[in-house]
Write a protein that holds these residues in place. Structure first.
Motif, PDB file in Angstrom:
ATOM      1  N   LEU A  19       1.850   6.480  -7.102  1.00 30.41           N
ATOM      2  CA  LEU A  19       0.970   7.224  -7.380  1.00 30.41           C
ATOM      3  C   LEU A  19       1.200   8.659  -7.306  1.00 30.41           C
ATOM      4  O   LEU A  19       0.894   9.589  -7.982  1.00 30.41           O
ATOM      5  N   THR A  20       1.622   9.011  -5.949  1.00 34.13           N
ATOM      6  CA  THR A  20       2.004  10.187  -5.725  1.00 34.13           C
ATOM      7  C   THR A  20       2.952  11.047  -6.853  1.00 34.13           C
ATOM      8  O   THR A  20       2.670  12.381  -7.162  1.00 34.13           O
ATOM      9  N   ILE A  53      -5.703  10.321  -5.088  1.00 37.37           N
ATOM     10  CA  ILE A  53      -4.296  10.955  -5.456  1.00 37.37           C
ATOM     11  C   ILE A  53      -4.567  11.096  -7.002  1.00 37.37           C
ATOM     12  O   ILE A  53      -4.174  12.013  -7.345  1.00 37.37           O
ATOM     13  N   PRO A 108      -6.195  -0.644  -8.366  1.00 35.21           N
ATOM     14  CA  PRO A 108      -5.165  -0.571  -7.676  1.00 35.21           C
ATOM     15  C   PRO A 108      -4.828  -1.703  -6.621  1.00 35.21           C
ATOM     16  O   PRO A 108      -5.804  -2.375  -6.457  1.00 35.21           O
ATOM     17  N   THR A 137       1.028  -1.327   0.044  1.00 38.86           N
ATOM     18  CA  THR A 137      -0.019   0.048  -0.074  1.00 38.86           C
ATOM     19  C   THR A 137       0.806   1.377  -0.023  1.00 38.86           C
ATOM     20  O   THR A 137       0.631   2.199  -0.721  1.00 38.86           O
ATOM     21  N   ARG A 138       1.976   1.335   0.810  1.00 34.75           N
ATOM     22  CA  ARG A 138       2.682   2.480   0.723  1.00 34.75           C
ATOM     23  C   ARG A 138       3.454   2.555  -0.077  1.00 34.75           C
ATOM     24  O   ARG A 138       3.558   3.809  -0.678  1.00 34.75           O
ATOM     25  N   LYS A 190      -6.398   5.339  -2.568  1.00 38.42           N
ATOM     26  CA  LYS A 190      -5.381   5.727  -3.733  1.00 38.42           C
ATOM     27  C   LYS A 190      -6.105   6.658  -4.745  1.00 38.42           C
ATOM     28  O   LYS A 190      -5.505   7.409  -5.359  1.00 38.42           O
ATOM     29  N   THR A 191      -7.422   6.575  -4.709  1.00 37.64           N
ATOM     30  CA  THR A 191      -8.082   7.331  -5.825  1.00 37.64           C
ATOM     31  C   THR A 191      -7.981   8.635  -5.793  1.00 37.64           C
ATOM     32  O   THR A 191      -8.034   9.666  -6.536  1.00 37.64           O
ATOM     33  N   GLU A 222       2.624   1.766  -3.273  1.00 37.12           N
ATOM     34  CA  GLU A 222       1.966   1.972  -4.639  1.00 37.12           C
ATOM     35  C   GLU A 222       1.526   3.480  -4.397  1.00 37.12           C
ATOM     36  O   GLU A 222       1.505   4.280  -5.310  1.00 37.12           O
ATOM     37  N   ILE A 223       1.251   4.025  -3.036  1.00 38.97           N
ATOM     38  CA  ILE A 223       0.758   5.158  -2.817  1.00 38.97           C
ATOM     39  C   ILE A 223       2.021   6.270  -3.391  1.00 38.97           C
ATOM     40  O   ILE A 223       1.791   7.432  -3.835  1.00 38.97           O
TER      41      ILE A 223
END
Length: 312
Positions: free
Chosen positions: A59-60, A89, A153, A52-53, A86-87, A55-56
């Motif tokens: 994405l960021t 972002i 995601p 999760t972190r 995440k959406t 992928e974030i």
């Protein structure tokens, strides 16, 4: 004969089929009732759970590049949206988006998330769709022909077999108006990191896994004692995947409505798989479903990837 209350016939049918097979299994989609969804949200914040972190972070860093795959005035369709964390972002980079369509099987969890997003993004039409993304999706009529980008995601594609993943990608490819597919995938890495991510020290993943037995008891007439089953994460090199199992401590017989299910000591129920990809193995699957990888983004350590697909 003990006739137990059944509230969810679909769960009963699939549980009976999986638990009377050899080896025993349960479809992972049944892990995600309201409590299961909440437990999974806890898992995403655990120190061991890197996906999760990571992928974030991707994405960021790359949201402005990914935004080019979403048509102006179109719809962003998220499969298995959960909390839609995440959406946000992506949405922050999409001032001209027309519609956000989150799809999830957990109705109350979905509605709460959708309502929160609607308040935060007043210019976007937020229309939640309660559905199982492993089946065909009936879009609301007003959004049927709208240009669409799918968003998937969280490496959830890895929960599917190769055939199931190809089938899902094929169904999305056939959506009316589909222009792109943004997808998160977990990559092959050292086994210890993978095992720890699915067997955390706090026991949250174990509770998440056992929750499927509580759900079967509540909705499908089961008599499971979840404490008689141990959570176990295994790496399968043959299938390039982490497997979650519930392993029976003892010989026992469990009632499932009117069906008796016998367990040997050490016999397991396979509840979830999480396949790990390389860029080449992802390319093979998406091409078979009518897509091509247009963009492949990773973190610095190449632990995770976000790919943007275009129809072939």
């Amino acid at each position: 004969m003990d006739k137990r209350i059944v509230e969810n016939q679909a769960l009963l049918n699939e549980a009976r089929a999986g638990l009377t097979a050899i080896p025993k299994s349960l479809p992972s989609k049944w892990l995600y009732d309201d409590r299961g969804s909440a437990l999974f949200e806890q898992i995403t914040g655990l120190p061991e759970y890197y996906p999760t972190r990571t992928e974030i972070g991707i994405l960021t860093d790359t949201a402005s590049r990914l935004a080019r795959y979403v048509p102006k005035g179109g719809a962003l369709v998220e499969l298995g949206s959960g909390s839609s964390l995440k959406t946000r972002i992506l949405l922050d980079q999409l001032p001209d988006l027309g519609t956000y369509l989150p799809i999830d099987v957990s109705a109350s969890f979905l509605q709460a998330s959708a309502s929160d997003l609607a308040r935060s993004y007043a210019s976007i039409t937020v229309t939640p769709v309660v559905a199982d993304f492993s089946d065909d999706i009936d879009f609301p009529v007003e959004h049927g022909a709208q240009p669409k980008t799918a968003f998937f995601p969280g490496s959830t594609l890895g929960n599917l077999t190769a055939d199931e993943a190809t089938a899902l990608l094929t169904r999305v490819r056939q959506w009316p108006g589909i222009e792109a597919f943004i997808i998160g995938i977990d990559l092959v890495k050292d086994i210890r990191t993978l095992i720890n991510a699915y067997d955390d020290a706090a026991g949250v993943t174990a509770a998440f896994n056992r929750n499927i037995l509580h759900r079967i008891n509540r909705e499908a007439g089961g008599t499971f004692d979840p404490d008689r089953f141990a959570h176990e994460a295994r790496w399968s090199s043959e299938h390039s995947r982490i497997e979650m199992h519930l392993v029976s401590h003892v010989a026992q017989t469990v009632q499932l409505a009117e069906t008796e299910i016998a367990f040997r000591p050490g016999e397991s129920i396979h509840t979830e798989s999480s396949h790990k990809y390389t860029e080449d193995t992802l390319e093979k699957i998406v091409r078979a479903a009518g897509w091509t990888v247009d963009l492949f983004l990773t973190d610095a350590s190449k632990a995770f990837a976000v790919a943007a697909l275009r129809p072939k």
